[in-house]
Design an enzyme around this catalytic site. Structure first.
Site, PDB file in Angstrom:
ATOM      1  N   ASP A 156       0.930  -1.210   0.164  1.00 27.55           N
ATOM      2  CA  ASP A 156      -0.119   0.035  -0.033  1.00 27.55           C
ATOM      3  C   ASP A 156       0.888   1.340   0.015  1.00 27.55           C
ATOM      4  OD1 ASP A 156      -2.490  -1.499   0.070  1.00 27.55           O
ATOM      5  OD2 ASP A 156      -2.589  -1.351   2.092  1.00 27.55           O
ATOM      6  N   ASP A 183       1.378   4.146   1.632  1.00 34.39           N
ATOM      7  CA  ASP A 183       1.471   4.592   2.976  1.00 34.39           C
ATOM      8  C   ASP A 183       2.583   4.251   3.782  1.00 34.39           C
ATOM      9  OD1 ASP A 183       0.595   2.424   3.785  1.00 34.39           O
ATOM     10  OD2 ASP A 183      -1.335   3.254   4.523  1.00 34.39           O
TER      11      ASP A 183
END
Length: 861
Positions: free
Chosen positions: A80, A82
């Site tokens: 992901d 992040d």
């Protein structure tokens, strides 16, 4: 071969379809390792060195990744976009390097949506791992570990009943506890409103008195019944004429597309979803390619998405619903480094995705994103002023009309705890008109205390204070519930006794670390680390230099000293002033028996704090920590309710450490019964009923054995011949007749399968996309599993069974089915041949085959 690593099997399956045969996509199933939950995993004295440990249940999964990596020419880390995603990629790379399985070429790619275009485009734009984001992860992980593992032992030794304390969790708990104190301290003010019921051309409308005897009224001006009725009489007797009509055009602009925080808030308001449930659903939608990444502070959509959105609006609505220029929104996020595109659908041509709760959340995301690019709503607000001939009294009516709905045709943002009344429609009126007066009402009101937090309002408040980050709110709130520091009633947070005591302890002994400004400042520093503007070890060193001496100082104090300090700190709450003016710490039992020295104080026990008398053991008066002056209207002091007509003994109502109870008689022979919470009209009659339990309903018509009704640890129940059936309320214990009792016992027996309880599903899911069988999450002898009625698949240990989604269940079942039938069963049954001597060899051979066919363990993997 190129190896791609993502977090989940659903994501892996989708991406592998996009990339082709040269790519192998494997899932890490989230984080692969963490700090071991023991002392020494972070060592401040060694420059904050950290020990990492591979999760036990990830051993076989990571071996699969390592084996594939040895054969790969290139490793693509596609977790992901992040901080946590960057950390997972870092952990995978570090572990592969340690095992000497790292390919020569390692790349990091990120994409905001799992669509073919986004994935293939990202593969062509690889980058290195972001060292600043990894440093921010290390700093946050070490900070939370040091806070929790240093403070929790202090709690265990000095504050009985406390379980743990977390850096952000403790501050969130303080918000809930402080709100509880505000509500308890609130004193309601009485006020009245005068409303005239008027009619014009057959249309009724309300007008409120806003000026009385020449003076403008504020909310509390009419504070007494007498004054209110005087005002009512004057309004009834005076004619009112329309003196002024003011019409103002209003415009309302749409809200931006969802961020993580606003999505959680709206899902709570409109759908009743918890923050954690919302995030699970969003994760599934993201992995299915339906929405963009759901952990974001950004409010702006990508340019191509805005064009697609405007095209969808043009196809569905007339040209008036679309502004001339696209709308652009700016983010208020403190950390631009982690701000991504807003949450939106990946395809505006699809207004449906998923099923059940997933479909509901997708509908919310779709409508919010589409509305964000639509025209403003045009409204018209009309205010009508009416006065009496002398001009002393004034009535006012307001109405609001939507002239053009604009974005409101698609979506309207919800609000928390709003007491604004929607303005109704007004009839056509002109200056000089005298509407007919149908009635005048004087309505009594009382000011209300601040409302308890809902999930939406708590998330909003945390974000306003800058505490934590939106991606962590769900887990923070869930931890408070798991620790039983708070409870939910009617979707509102109530602070439990243990939560209030923990908050008081932290406010008294660690005030800096539950201060809102301090916690928000620490978040800002962590953001500085992720932006490369601060050294992570420098941040940790500054924190540890102050925090460790403070915990050592508190650890040196005796538990009795800590309790004494808390007793004084909580004095106003635990011992509020008495109406008779006497010392609020006076023991009611000692006072009743004229015994000297009866003074109440806070005490610590095995199961938590409670209030007790200084004359113990002579006086055994106790009450719960959170029952200072009575709970829910119950008296905190003991009282004699009356006498038992059969024995003549007094029936006393008492308050104990575990709640209110009734007692018949004294000493060891006394009979006691807890007072259930579902009795609103508790009196002597009810006390005698409770003390008479168990109640014999009668003899069962089939067995002749007695059926008994009683109240146990888990609530009211029926018992017959060693079998039980639940009752729904305390009243049912005394009102359930023979027919109903026999029926309830029979239903309970059927559910249990004739004495042996049949496993009930933990969660029901939809139909399997391939087999069509109904998917369920089931408890198993060797752990929870998912099944479609044909294939059973074990649920990984890091996945909570109640959180399993339809997509995850299907993936697990498909993965299990792909492995074929269990191969180890026959080998395990081989020793059975030794049990059967030569006289029954044939039987011994058939037995294992029969068991293999039946499927020995339904949840085996």
């Amino acid at each position: 071969m190129q190896l791609v690593i993502v977090e989940s099997p659903a994501k892996a399956k989708t991406i592998e379809k996009y990339l082709g045969k040269d790519f192998k996509v494997l899932a890490s199933y989230g984080h692969v390792r963490d700090l071991p939950p023991k002392d020494g995993s972070v060592r401040p004295d060694e420059d904050f060195a950290m020990d990492w440990e591979l999760y036990r249940d990830k051993q076989s999964r990571f071996k699969e990744i390592a084996d594939a990596a040895k054969k790969a020419d290139r490793l693509v880390l596609a977790t992901d976009p992040d901080r946590e995603g960057e950390a997972i990629s870092w952990h995978v790379r570090e572990l592969l390097q340690k095992r000497k399985a790292l390919p020569a070429k390692v790349d990091r790619v990120t994409f905001n949506a799992i669509t073919k275009g986004a994935v293939t485009d990202a593969m062509g734009r690889p980058r290195e791992l972001d060292g600043d984001l990894i440093d921010a992860y290390l700093a946050r992980r070490a900070l939370d570990y040091l806070f929790g593992f240093t403070l929790s032992p202090v709690l265990w030794r000095k504050l009985p009943g406390a379980k743990s304390a977390g850096r952000v969790q403790s501050v969130a708990l303080r918000l809930v506890a402080e709100r509880e104190r505000e509500i308890e301290a609130f004193v309601a003010d009485e006020y009245w409103s005068i409303v005239a019921k008027l009619q014009q051309d057959g249309t009724e409308f309300d007008a409120r008195l806003v000026k009385y005897d020449g003076k403008k009224l504020d909310k509390l001006s009419l504070g007494e019944k007498g004054i209110a009725h005087e005002a009512k009489a004057k309004v009834e007797n005076a004619p009112f004429t329309i003196e002024d009509i003011e019409t103002k055009p209003l415009k309302r602009n749409p809200a931006p597309p969802f961020t993580t925080s606003t999505m959680q808030q709206e899902a709570a308001r409109k759908l009743g979803f918890s923050a954690s449930h919302t995030m699970r659903l969003a994760q599934s939608l993201y992995e299915a390619g339906a929405i963009t990444y759901m952990r974001t502070d950004g409010v702006q959509m990508d340019g191509s998405a805005i064009s697609a959105c405007r095209k969808a609006i043009a196809e569905r609505y007339s040209g008036h619903y679309m502004p001339e220029k696209p709308r652009h929104y700016s983010t208020k996020a403190k950390n631009a480094q982690e701000a991504h595109e807003a949450i939106r659908p990946t395809d505006f041509r699809k207004d449906r995705a998923g099923s059940g709760d997933e479909a509901k959340l997708y509908d919310l995301i779709f409508k919010r994103a589409m509305a964000s690019q639509m025209a403003a709503a045009s409204l018209e607000r009309t205010t009508v002023t009416l006065r009496d001939p002398a001009g002393l009294h004034e009535l006012r009516a307001t109405g609001q009309v939507v002239k053009f709905p604009g974005f409101l045709a698609v979506y309207q943002e919800g609000r928390d705890d709003s007491d604004d009344e929607e303005d109704g429609l007004l009839p056509v009126m002109a200056k000089g008109d005298t509407p007919a007066k149908r009635a005048v009402e004087a309505n009594q009101h009382f000011t209300q205390p601040p409302p308890r937090f809902s999930e939406a309002s708590l998330v909003k408040r945390l974000e306003e204070l800058g505490i934590g980050r939106p991606s962590t709110y769900a887990s923070t709130i869930q931890t408070l519930r798991d620790r039983n520091y708070v409870r939910m009633e009617k979707n509102r947070f109530f602070a439990e006794e243990s939560g209030r005591l923990l908050t008081a302890f932290l406010e008294r002994f660690f005030p800096q670390y539950v201060a809102y400004d301090y916690t928000a400042g620490l978040e800002d520093e962590l953001d500085e680390v992720s932006g490369g503007r601060e050294q992570w070890k420098k941040l940790l060193d500054a924190f540890w230099r102050d925090f460790k001496p403070k915990t050592d100082e508190v650890m040196e104090q005796k538990p009795s000293e800590v309790t004494e300090v808390l007793d004084e700190y909580l004095s106003d709450y635990l011992f509020p002033p008495r109406e008779d003016g006497k010392d609020p710490r006076t023991c009611p039992l000692c006072e009743k028996e004229d015994r000297e020295g009866g003074r109440l104080a806070l005490r610590g026990g095995r199961y938590g704090a409670f209030v007790a008398c200084a004359n113990y053991p002579e006086c055994k008066f106790t009450r719960r920590f959170a029952q200072p002056g009575g709970e829910d209207g119950e008296p905190a002091e003991d009282e004699v309710m009356g006498n038992d007509p059969e024995t003549g003994l007094p029936v006393e109502r008492k308050s104990g450490r575990f709640g209110p109870y009734v007692q018949l008689g004294e000493g060891k022979e006394a009979k006691r019964a807890s007072i259930p919470k579902d009795l609103d009209d508790f009196d002597l009659e009810w006390a005698l009923k409770l003390l008479s339990l168990p109640r014999i309903v009668g003899a069962h018509p089939e067995t002749g054995k007695e059926i008994e009704a009683a109240i146990g640890r888990y609530g009211p129940y029926l018992r017959h011949d060693g079998k039980y059936a639940k009752l729904s309320s305390t009243r049912d214990v005394f009102e359930t007749g023979m027919n109903a009792a026999v029926s309830l016992l029979a239903e309970a027996a059927n559910r249990k399968g004739g004495g042996r309880q049949k496993a009930e599903p933990i969660k029901m899911l939809g139909a399997h996309p391939t087999s069509g069988g109904e998917m369920k999450v089931m408890p198993g002898r060797y752990g929870p599993y998912v099944t479609d009625g044909t294939t059973n698949a074990t649920i990984p240990k890091d996945m909570k069974p109640e959180n399993v989604t339809e997509a995850q269940a299907a993936e697990l079942i498909d993965a299990r089915a792909a492995k074929g039938p269990p191969k180890k069963k026959a080998k395990k049954k081989a020793p059975a041949k030794k049990k059967a001597p030569a006289k029954k060899k044939a039987t011994a051979k058939k037995k294992p085959a029969a068991k293999t066919k039946a499927g020995a363990k339904p949840d085996a993997d």
